[in-house]
Design a protein around this motif. Structure first.
Motif, short mmCIF file in Angstrom:
data_model
loop_
_atom_site.label_atom_id
_atom_site.label_comp_id
_atom_site.label_asym_id
_atom_site.label_seq_id
_atom_site.Cartn_x
_atom_site.Cartn_y
_atom_site.Cartn_z
N ASP A 131 -13.92 -19.76 -7.22
CA ASP A 131 -13.67 -18.90 -8.38
C ASP A 131 -13.60 -19.80 -9.63
O ASP A 131 -12.65 -20.57 -9.81
CB ASP A 131 -12.33 -18.17 -8.18
N LEU A 132 -14.63 -19.68 -10.49
CA LEU A 132 -14.72 -20.55 -11.66
C LEU A 132 -13.75 -20.14 -12.78
O LEU A 132 -13.60 -20.86 -13.76
CB LEU A 132 -16.15 -20.56 -12.20
N VAL A 133 -13.11 -18.99 -12.62
CA VAL A 133 -12.12 -18.57 -13.62
C VAL A 133 -10.72 -18.97 -13.18
O VAL A 133 -9.98 -19.63 -13.91
CB VAL A 133 -12.21 -17.04 -13.86
N GLU A 134 -10.37 -18.62 -11.96
CA GLU A 134 -9.03 -18.96 -11.45
C GLU A 134 -8.98 -20.37 -10.86
O GLU A 134 -7.90 -20.87 -10.53
CB GLU A 134 -8.61 -17.95 -10.37
N HIS A 135 -10.13 -20.96 -10.72
CA HIS A 135 -10.25 -22.31 -10.16
C HIS A 135 -9.55 -22.45 -8.80
O HIS A 135 -8.56 -23.15 -8.65
CB HIS A 135 -9.73 -23.36 -11.15
N ARG A 136 -10.07 -21.69 -7.86
CA ARG A 136 -9.58 -21.78 -6.48
C ARG A 136 -10.73 -21.38 -5.55
O ARG A 136 -11.66 -20.67 -5.95
CB ARG A 136 -8.38 -20.85 -6.27
N TYR A 137 -10.60 -21.88 -4.30
CA TYR A 137 -11.61 -21.50 -3.31
C TYR A 137 -11.34 -20.07 -2.85
O TYR A 137 -10.18 -19.63 -2.78
CB TYR A 137 -11.56 -22.44 -2.11
N VAL A 138 -12.40 -19.34 -2.58
CA VAL A 138 -12.28 -17.96 -2.10
C VAL A 138 -13.29 -17.77 -0.95
O VAL A 138 -14.14 -18.63 -0.72
CB VAL A 138 -12.59 -16.93 -3.22
N ALA A 139 -13.13 -16.65 -0.26
CA ALA A 139 -14.13 -16.28 0.76
C ALA A 139 -14.86 -15.05 0.23
O ALA A 139 -14.23 -14.04 -0.05
CB ALA A 139 -13.45 -15.97 2.08
N CYS A 140 -16.17 -15.18 0.06
CA CYS A 140 -16.96 -14.04 -0.47
C CYS A 140 -17.64 -13.35 0.71
O CYS A 140 -18.51 -13.95 1.38
CB CYS A 140 -18.01 -14.54 -1.46
#
Ligand SMILES: Nc1ncnc2c1ncn2[C@@H]1O[C@H](COP(=O)(O)OP(=O)(O)OP(=O)(O)O)[C@@H](O)[C@H]1O
Length: 588
Positions: free
Chosen positions: A432-441
């Protein structure tokens, strides 16, 4: 009584509107006569007494006047309160004097009280002049002077001082004219001195106040300067902040690009590494081979060298074990065949057989140990083989995915590497380039071949999953952050990233999980389920299985996949819900 004095009296009388004044005056005179006669004795002739009476009236006035002069000069407002206290304590004699003083102040307005005092003093001087030679009253005069000075100076301090003044005033009634005159002369000097001192002190005070004002002005100037400096600084900082924000805004796309480039580079490296590891592992553990049987081509698993070697070693051990077992059998047979030998021979043979048998037994035990160790090694290899097969599948799915080229979805989520593929979805690790965290899409793809009804049904399911899942905020439930459409046939749900394995993989890797570990996993899952059942809208997961329990990097277990979950309606009652949906849950 001098003309001035009379004038003074008449002016005082005229100021008074009180009709009872003559009566009061008469009373006052009578009192004074009484006091003087008691002080000077009754031998004096009545004329002298009268003269003294007349003369003694004046000092009382002048004394009171001087007192009122001082009070007026000091504090006019205080004079009225002092008079009041006089009224209370001094009786009519003093009331008369203070009433005069008060009326004078009121009547004259701004006219200084000093005039009245001076007039009174002048009158006194005129009266007392012939009496001046009385040297015997010197000591008394001093006392008087002191007494007056004291009463004057302490006038402003309160009613006790007033009482003192009254006492002193009463005592001044008794001395002779010479004493009075001297006392006035003496009085005027301290008064001048007092006024000079007062003036000097006031001037000093004014000077110090001016200095303070100047200092305060200087402070104010400095403060203003500081304020303006701070304002300038503030403006400067605001400008700097704005510049930084502008710069930040300008740099944002560049920064985003740089971050995503770095992430892509890392992901590419990871992909390469994964493929290299798969190649190495497949050499060791095996690979998928193609078998052609006539026109039919099918895929089959071919073990790698490590597994081949292990299996060969196990076969060898088995053969060795069989050989030893065979030898043992032969030994026992030979022993039973030589049953008719002599005792001495037979005992020696028996001993040989026993020794030989022990050797075989010991050989068999060592083969068994070796075999057990090889079997454990083979189990490990089998686990690695399972992981390798999953990884190979993942890589194959990744290579076959249309989202494998590091896209940035919704201008926010950088797709990295594929985590796995489900029935109708692909799950990518994202950033997530806004929240700056890894996510699972999780990319839900609708099959283009599906009928419109099937597509709509799938979308309904996915939306329900989203609506249920997005409200769940719990430590043991995977968070759902976002949902958006990618194209007509695809949409994406963004989930909390769990970097650990799922429980299915854990159980496969550790077939016999220690009880303690199993218990803590169960506790976490139950906590998640309790949360689902304590909400106003209770939820049934409907697809709880090891594959839907994920672990984060700290080993915290989290329940996921609410695609089949249902909200328990309020009107269900005690009957429970019927499991009507087709294909609910996972078959196996
Ligand atoms: N939030 C997540 N974080 C990390 N990995 C995940 C996450 N969600 C799913 N995965 C991984 O992605 C893979 C695919 O998950 P998905 O839920 O689509 O499939 P599934 O549960 O195996 O299949 P299905 O949904 O058809 O039952 C799984 O291996 C799972 O471990």
């Amino acid at each position: 009584m001098s003309d001035d004095m009379l004038l003074h009296f008449s002016s005082n009388s005229s100021n008074q509107s009180d009709n009872s004044l003559p009566t009061k005056m008469a009373k006052l005179e009578a009192r004074l006569v009484g006091k003087v006669s008691s002080a000077t004795g009754s031998q004096q002739p009545p004329q002298t007494q009268q003269l003294q009476q007349q003369q003694q009236q004046q000092p009382v006035w002048s004394s009171l006047s001087s007192a009122s002069k001082f009070v007026s000069a000091e504090d006019l407002s205080e004079a009225s309160s002092s008079s009041d206290s006089d009224d209370e304590n001094g009786g009519e004699f003093l009331i008369q004097a203070n009433t005069l003083k008060r009326q004078k102040i009121q009547g004259d307005g701004n006219l200084p009280v000093f005039e009245h005092v001076e007039a009174a003093t002048e009158g006194t001087q005129k009266i007392v002049e012939p009496m001046e030679s009385k040297a015997s009253s010197e000591g008394n005069r001093r006392k008087q002077g002191r007494g007056r000075g004291h009463s004057v100076s302490s006038r402003g301090r309160g009613s006790r001082a007033n009482d003192q003044t009254k006492q002193t005033s009463s005592s001044t009634v008794t001395p002779s004219n010479g004493q009075l005159e001297n006392s006035f002369h003496k009085d005027s000097r301290p008064k001048e001195q007092f006024w000079t001192d007062q003036r000097t002190s006031l001037e000093e005070e004014v000077t110090s106040l001016r200095a303070k004002v100047a200092a305060l002005e200087e402070d104010l100037r400095k403060c203003r300067q500081e304020v303006s400096d701070y304002q300038n600084l503030c403006r400067q900082l605001e400008k700097e902040l704005k510049d930084i924000k502008d710069y930040d805004q300008q740099m944002k796309p560049k920064r985003t690009k740089m971050i995503s480039d770095l992430l892509i580079a890392v992901s590419k490296a990871e992909r390469q590494e994964a493929r290299m590891k798969v190649r190495q592992d497949s050499l060791r553990l095996g690979n998928v081979g193609v078998i052609r049987a006539g026109t039919v081509i099918s895929e089959t698993w071919e073990d790698g060298q490590a597994l081949k070697d292990l299996n060969a070693h196990l076969r060898q051990l088995l053969e060795a074990k069989e050989a030893v077992e065979r030898q043992r059998k032969q030994l026992k047979k030979r022993q039973s065949d030589k049953g008719d030998a002599s005792d001495a021979e037979s005992s020696a043979q028996e001993e040989d057989v026993l020794i030989q048998d022990e050797i075989y037994k010991s050989r068999l035990a060592s083969i068994k140990r070796e075999e057990e160790s090889l079997l454990r090694e083979r189990d490990r290899c089998e686990l690695d083989k399972g992981r390798l097969i999953r990884e190979m599948k993942r890589i194959r799915d990744e290579d076959g995915s249309r989202f494998n080229n590091f896209q940035i979805l919704n201008n926010r989520y950088a797709l990295l590497n594929l985590l796995g593929k489900g029935g109708f979805s692909e799950v990518y690790k994202g950033y997530d380039l806004v929240e700056h965290r890894y996510v699972a899409c999780k990319l839900h793809g609708l099959n283009a071949q599906w009928s419109e009804d099937k597509k709509q049904s799938y979308i309904r399911h996915a939306i329900r999953e989203y609506n249920i899942h997005k409200t769940l905020v719990h430590h043991h439930i995977v968070r759902l952050w976002d949902i958006f459409e990618i194209d007509q046939n695809t949409f994406c749900t963004v989930l909390e990233y769990c970097s650990g394995k799922d429980l299915d993989a854990v159980l496969k890797a550790t077939p016999v999980l220690p009880e303690k570990e199993a218990r803590i996993i169960i506790v976490q899952i139950f906590q998640g389920l309790v949360y689902l059942n304590k909400r106003a809208q209770k939820i049934i997961h409907y697809d709880l299985k090891p594959g839907n329990v994920l672990f984060d990097e700290l080993g915290v277990a989290k329940v996921t996949d609410f695609g089949l979950s249902k909200i328990v309606e309020d009107d269900v009652g005690s009957q429970g819900m019927e499991l009507t949906s087709q294909g609910a849950g996972t078959y196996w």
